[in-house]
Design an enzyme around this catalytic site. Structure first.
Site, PDB file in Angstrom:
ATOM      1  N   LYS A  47       6.367   2.319  60.712  1.00 44.64           N
ATOM      2  CA  LYS A  47       6.683   3.150  61.868  1.00 44.64           C
ATOM      3  C   LYS A  47       5.671   3.032  62.992  1.00 44.64           C
ATOM      4  O   LYS A  47       5.929   3.490  64.092  1.00 44.64           O
ATOM      5  CB  LYS A  47       6.842   4.619  61.463  1.00 44.64           C
TER       6      LYS A  47
HETATM    7  N1  PMP Z   1      10.725   4.034  54.383  1.00 43.61           N
HETATM    8  C1  PMP Z   1       9.752   4.760  54.901  1.00 43.61           C
HETATM    9  C2  PMP Z   1       8.590   5.141  54.039  1.00 43.61           C
HETATM   10  C3  PMP Z   1       9.834   5.188  56.219  1.00 43.61           C
HETATM   11  O1  PMP Z   1       8.867   5.958  56.741  1.00 43.61           O
HETATM   12  C4  PMP Z   1      10.960   4.817  56.979  1.00 43.61           C
HETATM   13  C5  PMP Z   1      11.073   5.283  58.402  1.00 43.61           C
HETATM   14  N2  PMP Z   1      11.431   6.663  58.512  1.00 43.61           N
HETATM   15  C6  PMP Z   1      11.956   4.064  56.400  1.00 43.61           C
HETATM   16  C7  PMP Z   1      11.801   3.685  55.099  1.00 43.61           C
HETATM   17  C8  PMP Z   1      13.205   3.671  57.146  1.00 43.61           C
HETATM   18  O2  PMP Z   1      12.977   2.928  58.288  1.00 43.61           O
HETATM   19  P1  PMP Z   1      13.920   3.086  59.544  1.00 43.61           P
HETATM   20  O3  PMP Z   1      13.728   4.468  60.093  1.00 43.61           O
HETATM   21  O4  PMP Z   1      13.469   2.053  60.519  1.00 43.61           O
HETATM   22  O5  PMP Z   1      15.321   2.897  59.107  1.00 43.61           O
END
Ligand code: PMP
Length: 465
Positions: A47
């Site tokens: 992130k």
């Molecule tokens: N896994 C973790 C630990 C995350 O922090 C996130 C982001 N919220 C995700 C998966 C999913 O990524 P995205 O929001 O880009 O779909």
């Protein structure tokens, strides 16, 4: 900044994460499985990329000025990325979190100087205290407040189209054939997947990794234990809003992964590959291994590993937690797993009438001491999630007609939080941990697998023939 090897700030270290080949988990597979280690970003997760891109876009649009407060609703990592950027660039940061987020993540945000507001998890989307509604309100109330809104902010997928996708293409020398990623806001899979499809002329297949009950692939929306990926839906949510950051058209196929498979894969990554990551990384690798199983030696599967396992030492990497939630049974004597009957628990919902509950109690007889009251509106395909048990009705009292009320009116949900234990705890451990609780709800894989009374556990040891 002008010296070779010296970075101007930690923000210059966001992205350019390494790609590593799995060696042991892939035994017997012809295809290569490569993992992108996003925990090596300076803020510790994927992130960082989206947070920095959103902040830069807001600055360019004149939405952020000196003294502004960056506000976001997040399960943690986006908050960290934003708090890190705010610390470097001189903004304030306010993060709204559900109270189920691992305590380590909350402490990290505080360390970066962010202000924290916690709210209940498992709320309908329309509820004023829902994470996103609360964040939106706080951003509007605060002078100079700016809501990052990762769910709908085009800079989120754009970060991955600009950085993550090109990195993977370059690192594999254009040999990547499959991209596997979890879907939270959808930013990672949408931006990375769109880029890889474009640059490969459509040759790259994009596979979503989704918790078994997440609605992204048609699950019932009930809670799952892998944090930050998938999409939960409260049964009272009227309009289920999907993030604009997620473009389902980019995804060719979704693998639905039960929590157990995600959790056990997470542990194997640490123990067998030396890669300490969170549960959504285990989810992605589980889906990548399933994908690789059907492929030949010319295939290169790339999985995105979003964050480090350090934030989850008290969850996925804790033997105690795994036993208490029923993910790990082991072969110790006198486990709760041996005490529960091998059939589904009979439950009622808050709208069940007293008459219907009394009839059910007569049917279950002595086989079940209570009828757990669980949230309505879930698919019977999945046992109830531990966090959706609301209370329990006493079966002997129902059978004896001792529960007061109008038989044609809905039952009254008994007050008090239900106590849960896991199939991996011994009887002695469970009893010691739950002193004072008369009824124990036993979880396997985080979901309701049985109900036991304290009295039945203390009475006589199980007779084995
Ligand atoms: N896994 C973790 C630990 C995350 O922090 C996130 C982001 N919220 C995700 C998966 C999913 O990524 P995205 O929001 O880009 O779909």
């Amino acid at each position: 900044m002008s010296h070779d090897g010296v970075q101007g700030s930690v923000l210059d270290l966001v992205g350019n994460t390494p790609l590593v080949r799995l060696r042991r988990l892939t035994a017997g597979l012809a295809a290569q499985v490569l993992v992108k280690l996003e925990y090596l970003n300076p803020g510790g997760s994927v992130k960082d990329r989206a947070a920095l891109e959103m902040v830069r876009a807001a600055e360019a649009a004149g939405l952020l000025r000196p003294g502004s407060t960056i506000v976001e609703g997040t399960s943690g990592n986006t908050g960290t990325g934003l708090a890190q950027a705010a610390a470097v660039l001189g903004y304030r940061c306010l993060v709204v979190l559900p109270n189920t987020v691992a305590v380590e993540k909350v402490d990290v945000l505080r360390a970066y100087g962010a202000e924290i507001v916690q709210t209940r998890s498992n709320l309908p989307r329309e509820h004023p205290e829902h994470v996103m509604n609360l964040a939106t309100r706080l951003a509007a109330e605060r002078p100079g407040g700016w809501l990052a809104h990762q769910y709908d902010n085009p800079a989120n997928p754009a970060a991955h189209r600009r950085t993550t996708g090109p990195e993977i293409w370059a690192q594999t020398g254009g040999r990547v054939t499959h991209l596997v990623s979890g879907i939270g806001t959808g930013g990672t899979i949408t931006g990375t997947g769109a880029y890889l499809k474009e640059v490969s002329g459509g040759r790259v297949t994009v596979v979503g990794a989704d918790p078994a009950t997440s609605v992204y692939h048609g699950g019932d929306g009930s809670p799952f234990l892998v944090e930050a990926a998938g999409h939960y839906r409260h049964p009272d949510t009227a309009a289920d809003v999907w993030p604009l950051s997620y473009d389902p058209a980019v995804v060719d196929r979704i693998e639905a992964i039960p929590d157990r498979e995600s959790v056990l894969t997470t542990r194997r990554l640490a123990a067998e590959e030396g890669i300490l990551v969170g549960g959504s990384s285990g989810l992605a690798v589980a889906a990548a291994l399933r994908t690789a199983r059907g492929l030949g030696a010319d295939a290169t599967v790339v999985a995105i590993l979003p964050d480090s396992g350090r934030a989850y030492l008290s969850k996925y990497h804790s033997t105690d937690w795994l036993r208490r939630t029923g993910f790990l049974d082991g072969d110790r004597p006198d486990l709760l797993a041996e005490r529960i009957p091998d059939r589904a628990v009979v439950t009622v919902t808050p709208d069940t009438t007293l008459r219907a509950a009394t009839e059910l109690a007569a049917e279950v007889g002595d086989a079940q001491p209570v009828l757990p009251v669980v949230l309505a509106g879930r698919s019977p395909r999945f046992p109830t999630a531990g966090s959706e048990i609301l209370g329990a009705l006493d079966v002997p009292r129902l059978r004896a007609g001792l529960v007061p009320g109008d038989p044609d009116a809905a039952i009254t949900v008994p007050p008090g939080a239900p106590v849960t234990v896991g199939t991996g705890e011994t009887v002695a451990e469970a009893l010691a941990r739950t002193a004072g609780a008369d009824v124990l709800h036993v979880l396997r894989d985080g979901r309701l697998a049985g109900v036991l009374t304290r009295a039945s556990l203390t009475a006589r040891p199980l007779q084995r023939s």
